[in-house]
Write a protein that holds these residues in place. Structure first.
Motif, mmCIF file in Angstrom:
data_model
loop_
_atom_site.group_PDB
_atom_site.id
_atom_site.type_symbol
_atom_site.label_atom_id
_atom_site.label_comp_id
_atom_site.label_asym_id
_atom_site.label_seq_id
_atom_site.Cartn_x
_atom_site.Cartn_y
_atom_site.Cartn_z
ATOM 1 N N ARG A 115 10.416 -2.820 4.823
ATOM 2 C CA ARG A 115 11.376 -1.720 4.899
ATOM 3 C C ARG A 115 10.860 -0.505 4.122
ATOM 4 N NH1 ARG A 115 14.250 -4.323 8.028
ATOM 5 N NH2 ARG A 115 15.656 -6.015 7.642
ATOM 6 N N SER A 116 9.652 -0.634 3.586
ATOM 7 C CA SER A 116 9.006 0.436 2.828
ATOM 8 C C SER A 116 7.511 0.157 2.841
ATOM 9 C CB SER A 116 9.516 0.450 1.381
ATOM 10 O OG SER A 116 8.809 1.409 0.615
ATOM 11 N N PHE A 117 6.728 1.167 2.497
ATOM 12 C CA PHE A 117 5.311 0.929 2.302
ATOM 13 C C PHE A 117 5.124 0.139 1.011
ATOM 14 C CE2 PHE A 117 5.018 4.691 5.076
ATOM 15 C CZ PHE A 117 4.175 4.163 6.043
ATOM 16 N N VAL A 118 4.069 -0.666 0.980
ATOM 17 C CA VAL A 118 3.776 -1.517 -0.175
ATOM 18 C C VAL A 118 2.620 -0.890 -0.943
ATOM 19 C CG1 VAL A 118 2.958 -3.806 -0.859
ATOM 20 C CG2 VAL A 118 4.569 -3.574 1.040
ATOM 21 N N LEU A 119 2.796 -0.771 -2.252
ATOM 22 C CA LEU A 119 1.705 -0.281 -3.089
ATOM 23 C C LEU A 119 0.729 -1.424 -3.368
ATOM 24 C CD1 LEU A 119 3.706 1.881 -5.662
ATOM 25 C CD2 LEU A 119 2.459 2.639 -3.631
ATOM 26 N N PRO A 120 -0.549 -1.117 -3.527
ATOM 27 C CA PRO A 120 -1.533 -2.165 -3.804
ATOM 28 C C PRO A 120 -1.411 -2.636 -5.252
ATOM 29 C CG PRO A 120 -2.610 -0.026 -3.675
ATOM 30 C CD PRO A 120 -1.176 0.195 -3.341
ATOM 31 N N ALA A 121 -0.440 -3.493 -5.497
ATOM 32 C CA ALA A 121 -0.139 -3.954 -6.854
ATOM 33 C C ALA A 121 0.581 -5.287 -6.778
ATOM 34 C CB ALA A 121 0.724 -2.907 -7.563
ATOM 35 N N GLY A 122 1.101 -5.701 -7.910
ATOM 36 C CA GLY A 122 1.833 -6.958 -7.994
ATOM 37 C C GLY A 122 1.041 -7.954 -8.806
ATOM 38 N N SER A 123 0.931 -9.165 -8.299
ATOM 39 C CA SER A 123 0.192 -10.210 -9.009
ATOM 40 C C SER A 123 -1.308 -9.879 -8.976
ATOM 41 C CB SER A 123 0.432 -11.562 -8.336
ATOM 42 O OG SER A 123 -0.212 -11.602 -7.068
ATOM 43 N N PRO A 124 -2.088 -10.474 -9.883
ATOM 44 C CA PRO A 124 -3.536 -10.241 -9.834
ATOM 45 C C PRO A 124 -4.142 -10.596 -8.472
ATOM 46 C CG PRO A 124 -2.951 -11.230 -11.929
ATOM 47 C CD PRO A 124 -1.705 -11.265 -11.065
ATOM 48 N N GLY A 125 -3.698 -11.698 -7.894
ATOM 49 C CA GLY A 125 -4.214 -12.080 -6.583
ATOM 50 C C GLY A 125 -3.881 -11.064 -5.517
ATOM 51 N N ALA A 126 -2.648 -10.575 -5.515
ATOM 52 C CA ALA A 126 -2.238 -9.571 -4.529
ATOM 53 C C ALA A 126 -3.038 -8.290 -4.716
ATOM 54 C CB ALA A 126 -0.745 -9.293 -4.651
ATOM 55 N N ALA A 127 -3.226 -7.863 -5.956
ATOM 56 C CA ALA A 127 -3.996 -6.643 -6.211
ATOM 57 C C ALA A 127 -5.427 -6.798 -5.701
ATOM 58 C CB ALA A 127 -3.979 -6.311 -7.700
ATOM 59 N N HIS A 128 -6.018 -7.970 -5.910
ATOM 60 C CA HIS A 128 -7.379 -8.199 -5.407
ATOM 61 C C HIS A 128 -7.408 -8.279 -3.882
ATOM 62 C CE1 HIS A 128 -8.508 -9.057 -9.590
ATOM 63 N NE2 HIS A 128 -9.692 -8.650 -9.174
ATOM 64 N N PHE A 168 -3.860 -7.910 4.165
ATOM 65 C CA PHE A 168 -2.574 -7.306 3.823
ATOM 66 C C PHE A 168 -1.482 -8.367 3.721
ATOM 67 C CE2 PHE A 168 1.520 -5.445 4.994
ATOM 68 C CZ PHE A 168 1.645 -4.496 3.994
ATOM 69 N N VAL A 169 -1.377 -9.239 4.714
ATOM 70 C CA VAL A 169 -0.331 -10.263 4.651
ATOM 71 C C VAL A 169 -0.641 -11.297 3.575
ATOM 72 C CG1 VAL A 169 0.508 -9.931 7.018
ATOM 73 C CG2 VAL A 169 -1.226 -11.664 6.567
ATOM 74 N N LEU A 170 -1.925 -11.521 3.283
ATOM 75 C CA LEU A 170 -2.271 -12.415 2.172
ATOM 76 C C LEU A 170 -1.812 -11.797 0.855
ATOM 77 C CD1 LEU A 170 -3.595 -14.967 1.043
ATOM 78 C CD2 LEU A 170 -5.766 -13.694 0.986
ATOM 79 N N ALA A 171 -1.980 -10.499 0.687
ATOM 80 C CA ALA A 171 -1.505 -9.831 -0.528
ATOM 81 C C ALA A 171 -0.001 -10.031 -0.678
ATOM 82 C CB ALA A 171 -1.852 -8.344 -0.491
ATOM 83 N N ARG A 172 0.735 -9.871 0.412
ATOM 84 C CA ARG A 172 2.190 -10.090 0.369
ATOM 85 C C ARG A 172 2.502 -11.551 0.053
ATOM 86 N NH1 ARG A 172 6.036 -8.354 4.430
ATOM 87 N NH2 ARG A 172 7.304 -8.046 2.566
ATOM 88 N N HIS A 173 1.714 -12.462 0.613
ATOM 89 C CA HIS A 173 1.903 -13.889 0.333
ATOM 90 C C HIS A 173 1.700 -14.156 -1.157
ATOM 91 C CE1 HIS A 173 1.739 -18.224 0.783
ATOM 92 N NE2 HIS A 173 0.544 -18.232 0.236
ATOM 93 N N LEU A 174 0.679 -13.531 -1.740
ATOM 94 C CA LEU A 174 0.386 -13.723 -3.163
ATOM 95 C C LEU A 174 1.392 -13.004 -4.056
ATOM 96 C CD1 LEU A 174 -3.501 -13.491 -2.932
ATOM 97 C CD2 LEU A 174 -2.113 -15.564 -3.263
ATOM 98 N N ASN A 175 2.231 -12.187 -3.475
ATOM 99 C CA ASN A 175 3.366 -11.568 -4.166
ATOM 100 C C ASN A 175 4.655 -12.281 -3.754
ATOM 101 O OD1 ASN A 175 2.307 -9.628 -5.863
ATOM 102 N ND2 ASN A 175 2.386 -7.992 -4.349
ATOM 103 N N ASN A 176 4.606 -13.602 -3.760
ATOM 104 C CA ASN A 176 5.784 -14.412 -3.449
ATOM 105 C C ASN A 176 6.322 -14.068 -2.059
ATOM 106 O OD1 ASN A 176 7.737 -16.352 -3.894
ATOM 107 N ND2 ASN A 176 9.013 -15.038 -5.181
ATOM 108 N N ASP A 177 5.398 -14.037 -1.089
ATOM 109 C CA ASP A 177 5.719 -13.706 0.304
ATOM 110 C C ASP A 177 6.498 -12.404 0.426
ATOM 111 O OD1 ASP A 177 4.332 -15.509 1.928
ATOM 112 O OD2 ASP A 177 5.761 -17.100 1.447
ATOM 113 N N GLY A 178 6.103 -11.434 -0.369
ATOM 114 C CA GLY A 178 6.673 -10.091 -0.289
ATOM 115 C C GLY A 178 7.840 -9.850 -1.228
ATOM 116 N N GLN A 179 8.403 -10.910 -1.814
ATOM 117 C CA GLN A 179 9.550 -10.730 -2.708
ATOM 118 C C GLN A 179 9.181 -9.954 -3.965
ATOM 119 O OE1 GLN A 179 11.985 -14.271 -3.306
ATOM 120 N NE2 GLN A 179 11.064 -15.151 -1.453
ATOM 121 N N ASP A 180 7.914 -10.054 -4.376
ATOM 122 C CA ASP A 180 7.463 -9.351 -5.578
ATOM 123 C C ASP A 180 6.556 -8.166 -5.248
ATOM 124 O OD1 ASP A 180 8.863 -11.226 -7.087
ATOM 125 O OD2 ASP A 180 7.117 -12.550 -7.276
ATOM 126 N N ASP A 181 6.583 -7.715 -3.997
ATOM 127 C CA ASP A 181 5.811 -6.527 -3.635
ATOM 128 C C ASP A 181 6.278 -5.335 -4.470
ATOM 129 O OD1 ASP A 181 4.198 -7.665 -1.678
ATOM 130 O OD2 ASP A 181 5.477 -7.040 -0.012
#
Length: 191
Positions: A115-128, A168-181
């Motif tokens: 529902r918004s753009f996702v910044l390249p951040a969150g968990s270390p795995g998501a950021a990588h 991109f979807v792996l980053a969201r997965h590593l952010n608790n499937d997008g909950q911590d995006d």
């Protein structure tokens, strides 16, 4: 396939040139070498990303397969194609594209729609994963630049495009499937 490398230091590139897979000498700044370098960088960033993915996860095996795929792409790019631009010499290209699409959909199915753009951040795995995604996009752009000058397998471009989707979807997965995006808030007053 058996590979043996006896020498690392060859001094062959000291003058600013390097050899392609067919023995042709080219400048290290030519479009083909830029594309090869960008694919190599994408592979290296995925190597770092793997440090943040549990070894037992299906994505650990997926990333290992992707790293081998990127080596395959490098092998294709290191030998100039002799056929027309619409020739596709990447024999496993269609299977690789399907593999990346399936891996992407497997993760995306567990994620709420954006529902918004996702910044390249969150968990270390998501950021990588986001970093690897941006490097994969650069590799894709470099291959497009090369394709303007010389024939390049269409499957190579499709693989690089699907790879960034997967990352991109792996980053969201590593952010608790997008909950911590970390979501983009336009004109954020917090700055």
């Amino acid at each position: 396939m058996s590979i043996r490398i006896d020498r690392i230091v060859t001094r062959g590139g000291d003058g600013g040139q390097t050899a392609l897979g067919d023995g042709t000498r080219v400048d290290k700044s030519c479009a083909r070498i830029e594309a090869l370098g960008a694919v190599d960088e994408a592979n290296a960033t995925i190597g770092v990303l793997r440090l943040h993915v549990p070894a037992s996860s299906p994505d650990a095996a997926c990333l290992a397969r992707i790293q081998s795929l990127l080596f395959d792409i490098g092998g294709i790019l290191c030998v100039p194609e002799s056929g027309p631009a619409d020739t596709d010499n990447f024999r496993g290209g269609d299977a690789a594209v399907a593999f990346l699409e399936q891996a992407t959909e497997r993760l995306r199915a567990c994620q709420a729609p954006l529902r918004s753009f996702v910044l390249p951040a969150g968990s270390p795995g998501a950021a990588h994963a986001h970093l690897a995604r941006t490097v994969a996009r650069r590799a894709e752009r470099q291959v497009v630049t090369l394709r303007h000058a010389e024939p390049v397998s269409a499957s190579v471009l499709r693989c690089l495009n699907r790879l960034s989707d997967y990352l991109f979807v792996l980053a969201r997965h590593l952010n608790n499937d997008g909950q911590d995006d970390v979501l983009w808030h336009p004109g954020s007053p917090d700055i």
